[in-house]
Write a protein that holds these residues in place. Structure first.
Motif, PDB file in Angstrom:
ATOM      1  N   PRO A 116       0.804  -1.234   0.000  1.00  0.00           N
ATOM      2  CA  PRO A 116       0.000   0.000   0.000  1.00  0.00           C
ATOM      3  C   PRO A 116       0.833   1.280   0.000  1.00  0.00           C
ATOM      4  CG  PRO A 116      -0.877  -1.535   1.601  1.00  0.00           C
ATOM      5  CD  PRO A 116       0.419  -2.114   1.105  1.00  0.00           C
ATOM      6  N   CYS A 117       1.943   1.302   0.737  1.00  0.00           N
ATOM      7  CA  CYS A 117       2.720   2.542   0.843  1.00  0.00           C
ATOM      8  C   CYS A 117       3.963   2.536  -0.041  1.00  0.00           C
ATOM      9  CB  CYS A 117       3.122   2.787   2.294  1.00  0.00           C
ATOM     10  SG  CYS A 117       4.265   1.574   2.979  1.00  0.00           S
TER      11      CYS A 117
ATOM     12  N   LEU B 156      -0.157   7.636   8.377  1.00  0.00           N
ATOM     13  CA  LEU B 156       0.597   6.433   8.694  1.00  0.00           C
ATOM     14  C   LEU B 156      -0.020   5.230   7.987  1.00  0.00           C
ATOM     15  CD1 LEU B 156       2.882   5.322  10.559  1.00  0.00           C
ATOM     16  CD2 LEU B 156       1.087   4.826  12.189  1.00  0.00           C
ATOM     17  N   CYS B 157       0.805   4.411   7.373  1.00  0.00           N
ATOM     18  CA  CYS B 157       0.331   3.200   6.707  1.00  0.00           C
ATOM     19  C   CYS B 157      -0.095   2.189   7.769  1.00  0.00           C
ATOM     20  CB  CYS B 157       1.431   2.603   5.831  1.00  0.00           C
ATOM     21  SG  CYS B 157       0.953   1.073   5.014  1.00  0.00           S
ATOM     22  N   LEU B 158      -1.352   1.748   7.706  1.00  0.00           N
ATOM     23  CA  LEU B 158      -1.865   0.821   8.707  1.00  0.00           C
ATOM     24  C   LEU B 158      -1.479  -0.621   8.416  1.00  0.00           C
ATOM     25  CD1 LEU B 158      -5.395   2.334   9.274  1.00  0.00           C
ATOM     26  CD2 LEU B 158      -3.339   2.616  10.642  1.00  0.00           C
ATOM     27  N   ALA B 159      -1.006  -0.910   7.209  1.00  0.00           N
ATOM     28  CA  ALA B 159      -0.599  -2.277   6.883  1.00  0.00           C
ATOM     29  C   ALA B 159       0.743  -2.620   7.532  1.00  0.00           C
ATOM     30  CB  ALA B 159      -0.517  -2.463   5.376  1.00  0.00           C
ATOM     31  N   CYS B 160       1.687  -1.671   7.503  1.00  0.00           N
ATOM     32  CA  CYS B 160       3.025  -1.948   8.053  1.00  0.00           C
ATOM     33  C   CYS B 160       3.328  -1.100   9.285  1.00  0.00           C
ATOM     34  CB  CYS B 160       4.082  -1.709   6.991  1.00  0.00           C
ATOM     35  SG  CYS B 160       4.223   0.005   6.448  1.00  0.00           S
TER      36      CYS B 160
ATOM     37  N   THR C 162       8.180  -2.128   5.655  1.00  0.00           N
ATOM     38  CA  THR C 162       8.416  -3.521   5.251  1.00  0.00           C
ATOM     39  C   THR C 162       7.105  -4.286   5.275  1.00  0.00           C
ATOM     40  OG1 THR C 162       8.903  -4.177   7.512  1.00  0.00           O
ATOM     41  CG2 THR C 162      10.767  -3.520   6.155  1.00  0.00           C
ATOM     42  N   ALA C 163       7.014  -5.300   4.428  1.00  0.00           N
ATOM     43  CA  ALA C 163       5.796  -6.095   4.340  1.00  0.00           C
ATOM     44  C   ALA C 163       5.567  -6.867   5.626  1.00  0.00           C
ATOM     45  CB  ALA C 163       5.882  -7.040   3.160  1.00  0.00           C
TER      46      ALA C 163
END
Length: 63
Positions: A24-25, A50-54, A59-60
Motif C-alpha cells: 500500500p505505501c 501512517l500506513c496501517l498495513a506496516c 516492510t511487508a
C-alpha cells in the motif's frame, strides 16, 4: 492398518537479505489521506498518514 505417506515436502526457498516492501505505501510508511471539509464533505486535498498495513516501518508484514 494405515498406509504410510511417501510424499516429500518441497525445499524451502532461502530467505532474502532485504525484507519485502509494503504494497500500500510502497515502502515509505506513509499513504495519502483525502482531507474533506464543509457540510457536504467535499475533498480539498491530501495529507500524509501512517500506513496501517506496516505501521510505518515500510516492510511487508509477515503473515
Amino acid at each position: 492398518m494405515a498406509t504410510k505417506r511417501t510424499t516429500t515436502k518441497p525445499p524451502k526457498a532461502p530467505a532474502s537479505a532485504q525484507p519485502a516492501e509494503c504494497q500500500p505505501c510502497g515502502g515509505t510508511g506513509n499513504v495519502a489521506v483525502t482531507v474533506r471539509v464543509g457540510r457536504k464533505r467535499r475533498p480539498v486535498g491530501q495529507q500524509d498518514g501512517l500506513c496501517l498495513a506496516c505501521l510505518g516501518s515500510g516492510t511487508a508484514p509477515e503473515s
